[in-house]
Every structure is written in C-alpha cells, then in structure tokens.
Write a protein that holds these residues in place. Structure first.
Motif, short mmCIF file in Angstrom:
data_model
loop_
_atom_site.label_atom_id
_atom_site.label_comp_id
_atom_site.label_asym_id
_atom_site.label_seq_id
_atom_site.Cartn_x
_atom_site.Cartn_y
_atom_site.Cartn_z
N ASP A 38 0.84 -1.21 0.00
CA ASP A 38 0.00 0.00 0.00
C ASP A 38 0.87 1.25 0.00
OD1 ASP A 38 -2.36 -1.48 0.04
OD2 ASP A 38 -2.29 -1.68 2.22
N THR A 91 1.92 -2.97 4.19
CA THR A 91 0.55 -3.32 3.82
C THR A 91 -0.34 -3.10 5.03
OG1 THR A 91 1.41 -5.01 2.33
CG2 THR A 91 -0.91 -5.17 2.92
N ASP A 94 -6.68 -5.13 6.70
CA ASP A 94 -8.04 -4.93 6.17
C ASP A 94 -9.00 -4.38 7.23
OD1 ASP A 94 -6.92 -6.06 3.97
OD2 ASP A 94 -8.17 -7.88 3.97
N GLU A 494 -13.14 -8.70 -0.92
CA GLU A 494 -12.49 -8.71 -2.24
C GLU A 494 -11.42 -7.63 -2.35
OE1 GLU A 494 -13.27 -10.86 -4.73
OE2 GLU A 494 -14.66 -11.85 -3.31
N ALA A 495 -10.43 -7.91 -3.20
CA ALA A 495 -9.36 -6.92 -3.44
C ALA A 495 -9.93 -5.60 -3.95
CB ALA A 495 -8.35 -7.48 -4.44
N ARG A 498 -11.35 -3.52 -1.13
CA ARG A 498 -10.27 -2.96 -0.33
C ARG A 498 -9.64 -1.77 -1.05
NH1 ARG A 498 -4.95 -3.08 0.49
NH2 ARG A 498 -4.15 -3.52 2.59
N ALA A 499 -9.39 -1.94 -2.34
CA ALA A 499 -8.76 -0.87 -3.11
C ALA A 499 -9.65 0.38 -3.13
CB ALA A 499 -8.47 -1.35 -4.54
#
Ligand code: ARG
Length: 580
Positions: A38, A91, A94, A494-495, A498-499
């Motif tokens: 990130d 990173t 989450d 899901e990615a 998160r993005a």
C-alpha cells in the motif's frame, strides 16, 4: 484519523523513537505510495548516515517493530517488509481500513479535517474588464480560481474572492460619449447581453472619424478622473450594464463570484496618491524621466537595465502597476490577509513578481504572510495557436459554452426522448466537460481545446465522473433505498473492495493538497482514480444480488463513493445532473 498516509507516518515515527531514541520522533518518515504494497517508508536511507548503520539494517528494525510490537501499529499494519536498498513496504490491515471507512462514512466532512490555522485569504481571479466580453482565455483563470476559493472555504479559511475588474482607463471617455449618443436603453441592451465588440467598435469608429466626438471623449476622460458627478453616473451605468452580463455568465458557468466580490480598479483610485507618496518618502520609488517609478531588485530587461514599475506616469496619470501596488497594500495592511493567491495568466508573471517584491521592500508583505502567482497557461486551438474565430477575433467564452452544450446534446441525444430533460442534462454535461477539461490539467501547462476528448464518456473527463455518480444513484434507485440509509457495517473481502476503500480514505489529503499548492488538478486526478476504482469494484463485486452482510457493506461503499464524488465535484464547481 482516516488519512492512511498520516496514520502510517506517525506509526513509523513512534517506531523510530522506540528504536533509536526520542529525538527521532519527528523525523520525516518519507511515506510514499508503493507499487508493491500500500505504501513504502523511505526513511531508513536518510538515517543511515546519522545512525552509522546500513539502511537495510535500519529498515529491518523498524519493520520488526511495526509488526511485532503490541501497539496500535499491530492493528494498522498487516505486513512490513524490507526491500531494495532499504525501503520498508507496508501493507495495511483490512480491518483497520474497514474501521477507518466506517468513520469516514459517519463523518459529514468525509474525513477532510478543518485547517489547523485558519487564514484570511484573498483569491484574485477571473480578471474581467468592463465593456469587454470574457473570451476563451478567461475560462481558466475563472474556473481554477473559483475551485481554489471553494476548497479553501471548505477547509474553513476565510476567503475573500476578488475579481480585479478593469473598469478604469482613458477608453472610458470614448465609451461614455458613445453611450450618450445611442441612449441609455440601447446601451443597456447591448452591454447586458454581451455585445461589447459592436459597442466598442462603433465608439472607436466615431472616435477615429469625427474630430468633434474625439474632442468630447478626451474632455470626458478629464471629467471622469476629476470625479465630475454626471460623468461618474454615466460611467457607473457602463459598469452596471457590464456587471449584468458578467453575473449571467458566471451563473451559467457555476462560478461563485457575485457583484460584492468585484474589486474594481476604480476602488483603489483614492489610495493611489498616498501609495505613491509612501513609496517615494521611503526611497523605494524615484522620479525617472518625469515618471514615478520603482525598481524592485532582481528584474532586468533584455538590455540588462532594471525594469520599472510605473507608479505615476509623467502626465500624472496612474495605470495598471499603480493599481496593483495599491491593491496589495490594501489587502495586506487594511484587510489583514495572510495569503494572496493571484490566479492570472503566465504572461503577467514578471509584473506580479515585481509587485510582490515591491510589497516586501515596503514592509507590507511580511512573513508569515505570503503572496503567490498561481500561474495559468494558455488554452489553445489545434496547432497550439490562440483560439480565434474565422474573422480573427478572440473566441467568446459564451460561444465556447454554447458549443460545449450543443455537442453534449448530440452525445446524449439518443438516450433522452424528453427535450426538456435532454437540454437540462446537456447543459450540465457540456459546462461540466468544459470546466473539468480545464481543471484536470496542471494549471500552469497549456492545453489544446478538443471537444471530443472533453466530452468522452471514458477517461479523465467531466462526463465520466458525472456518469459515475449517476450509476451509483441508479443502484440505489433500483434497490428502492436512500444512500443516506446505507450505513454499513463495512467489511472488506475482495481486493476491489479494499482498493476502493483505501482510495476513498485519500480524499482529505487530496483536498488539503489543493489548498496548499493552489492546484485543483490534484483533486481532479484523485476523483478520476476514485471513479476508476469504483468501476473495477462494480465490475467485480455484485452489489444488489450479494448476500445480506456483503450487500450492506457494498451499499455503504457505494454511498461513501457517491458522497466523496459529489463533494469533490462540487469543490471543483462541476455541475452534476441527477441522471445521465
Ligand atoms: N483585468 C486584468 C487583465 O485583463 C487581469 C487582472 C489580474 N489581477 C490583478 N490583480 N492584476 O489582464
């Protein structure tokens, strides 16, 4: 705190202090976005010398502390790894992101903090002139300045909008005489509708061909400068009629300038003599060839000679330099502002730098107060030339707006049967595309006006962002839900979710950056990235068909995206149609 970069920065500083001593608690952690995680912290390289250790060793120690210590860091940071010469790739966890998103969703300010130090700021923009229409070149200084004013205000600064209206000068003698000739009603009809060129050219033609008229016009100038009441009344008529036109065009362009924001050149008339006296008394201005001039240090012409600011001409008259000198003194010493942003074309760069230097010499511009030139580059036609009509005149801003709206109507024509609805949407799409095109490029660089590009439904364009908001609205419409009721809770599986959430958290930083640099394209770029992250999310994560908790989490992300896009577009002054 929702800004991940700031949160990480302070965690890295805590780790530095714990590892190497309290004196490292305020070292710049050098947090940057990373292609591999990130973020990355680049601080280890800068500490190698003072600590006498290799950057990789330092990075390793910091990384260990960020992940292993039973501190807050453990909750925010999921992974910290050393890479390359000593980068720390970080990173985020989450759960931490999700918790920040929930806070952002509940925050009416969407995570945008108020300014720590409230400033009184003048934003000098648009630069209109009486009895002259706004032309294509005025678009940028108007839309960029307005976005800067909106952003500063959103951060709670006290903003004084100032359109430095050119309403004074020798041409007014001729214009007043012409107004008398054709009558007040005809003058109003022409000026309020923006037919300045016809008005001006008729006045000019008579001035050039009729010696008696020219004589009258010259007498008028003298009367105007002497403040003769009837002449002032006629002059005011010209100003008011022009204001009527400006008011209409600003409203259509979604510009927040009102009559009260006009800081006309004439306003400074009564101060000019005193400004000259003050500067002369203090030895900053000197007589040169019969004129009173200042030579702020550091400005030489091609011949190597110092360039003057002309404060009083040899005939006793005052000009553009005099007025700007009076304006900066007034703003700094009377209104007491601590920041002045001049949103003005690049061609006036030297003029403004000289005015700033003069203000420093005179002791008006004293730190922490600042004056800056927010340089505006040229918008050109294809081939890099200034936009001209077939007959060689400058393109009117109003015509440019008409063309943008007409073209927008064609783009959306097949989607809306109802003509009223179509024209309302076309208005927002056309004006939005034109302004966004302007705001999305760095203000100092030039760009070529290309309507096809501005109106494209994909890419970094106004219509793409407007469309993103319409799409989110339609999700809620289909669900029969109000976005305000989508309150989560947010969970990130899901990615793409998160993005999107991480991108949303960057809003505050994007807005604050615009305020610091007076560069609205940074917010535009952010909104485009956000809309792109939303597009990916929407392609990969079904919303309405998802199971209960996932559905409400995704609806919450949709609602948050809508709020951030709407607020961001509003700060840029881009109108948003409710459907598209
Ligand atoms: N009216 C001026 C022009 O047309 C622009 C004014 C810019 N602002 C200033 N304080 N000089 O060039």
């Amino acid at each position: 705190m929702t800004d991940p970069e700031a949160a990480l920065g302070s965690l890295v500083q805590q780790a530095l202090a714990a590892e190497f001593g309290a004196e490292y608690a305020s070292t710049d952690p050098l947090i940057r976005p990373s292609g591999f995680a990130d973020f990355q912290a680049n601080v280890a390289m800068s500490l190698s010398k003072p600590l006498g250790r290799s950057p990789r060793d330092i990075a390793g120690d910091v990384a260990d502390r960020l992940t292993s210590a039973p501190t807050v860091a453990a909750k925010a940071v999921a992974k910290a790894e050393v890479s390359g010469p000593g980068f720390i790739n970080i990173t985020l966890a989450d759960e931490w992101i999700a918790a920040q998103s929930a806070q952002q969703l509940a925050d009416p300010r969407l995570g945008v903090a108020l300014a720590e130090h409230r400033q009184r700021v003048v934003v000098d923009y648009s630069g209109p002139n009486v009895a002259k229409e706004l032309h294509a070149g005025h678009l940028r200084a108007t839309s960029v300045g307005d976005a800067i004013a909106r952003v500063l205000e959103y951060l709670d600064h006290e903003v004084i909008r100032a359109a430095h209206l050119g309403d004074w000068g020798t041409q007014f003698g001729m214009l007043i005489e012409h107004a008398l000739e054709i009558g007040e009603q005809a003058t109003y009809d022409q000026l309020a509708s923006g037919e300045f060129t016809a008005f001006y050219q008729a006045a000019r033609a008579q001035f050039d061909s009729d010696p008696a008229f020219a004589d009258q016009a010259r007498k008028r100038v003298v009367q105007l400068q002497a403040g003769e009441p009837d002449t002032i009344r006629l002059w005011q008529l010209l100003v008011d009629d022009s204001m009527e036109y400006l008011r209409k065009i600003y409203a259509r362009l979604n510009i927040t300038l009102t009559n009260a924001d006009m800081a006309p050149e004439s306003f400074y008339n009564s101060m000019l003599g005193d400004v000259c006296d003050e500067l002369e008394r203090r030895g900053i201005a000197v007589m040169s060839d019969g004129a009173l001039c200042a030579f702020p240090p550091g400005f030489a012409g091609r011949d190597g000679k110092p360039v003057p600011l002309m404060l009083r001409k040899s005939d006793g008259g005052y000009g553009y330099d005099s007025t700007d000198a009076a304006a900066i003194r007034y703003r700094l010493t009377e209104i007491g502002v601590t920041r002045i942003i001049y949103v003005v074309g690049a061609e006036q760069s030297q003029h403004l730098q000289m005015i700033f230097e003069l203000a420093r010499q005179a002791g008006w511009l004293v730190p922490p107060a600042t004056a800056e030139h927010a340089v505006i580059g040229l918008m050109t036609g294809p081939g890099g030339q200034r936009l001209r009509t077939r007959s060689g005149e400058q393109v009117k801003l109003a015509d440019l707006m008409d063309e943008a709206v007409d073209r927008a109507a064609t783009v959306i024509a097949d989607r809306y049967a109802d003509p009223l609805q179509r024209s309302q949407i076309a208005e927002a799409v056309g004006i939005g595309a034109l302004k966004y095109g302007d705001l999305s490029v760095a203000r100092a660089s030039g760009y070529v006006l290309d309507f096809d590009r501005l109106l494209a439904l994909t890419g970094n364009t106004g219509p793409y962002l407007q469309y993103a908001t319409a799409r989110i609205r339609s999700i809620f419409a289909r669900a029969g839900l109000d976005p305000a009721d989508a309150t989560g809770p947010i969970a990130l599986g899901e990615a793409a979710e998160r993005a999107l959430a991480l991108r949303l958290l960057g809003f505050g930083r994007a807005v604050t950056d615009v305020a610091a640099t007076a560069e609205p394209h940074k917010l535009a770029g952010y909104l485009f990235e956000l809309a792109s992250a939303f597009t990916v999310f929407y392609e990969q994560c079904p919303v309405l068909s998802a199971a209960d908790e996932t559905r409400s989490s995704r609806l919450a992300l949709c609602a948050l995206t809508l709020s951030v896009l709407m607020t961001g577009l509003h700060l840029l002054g881009i109108p948003v149609p409710d459907r598209m």
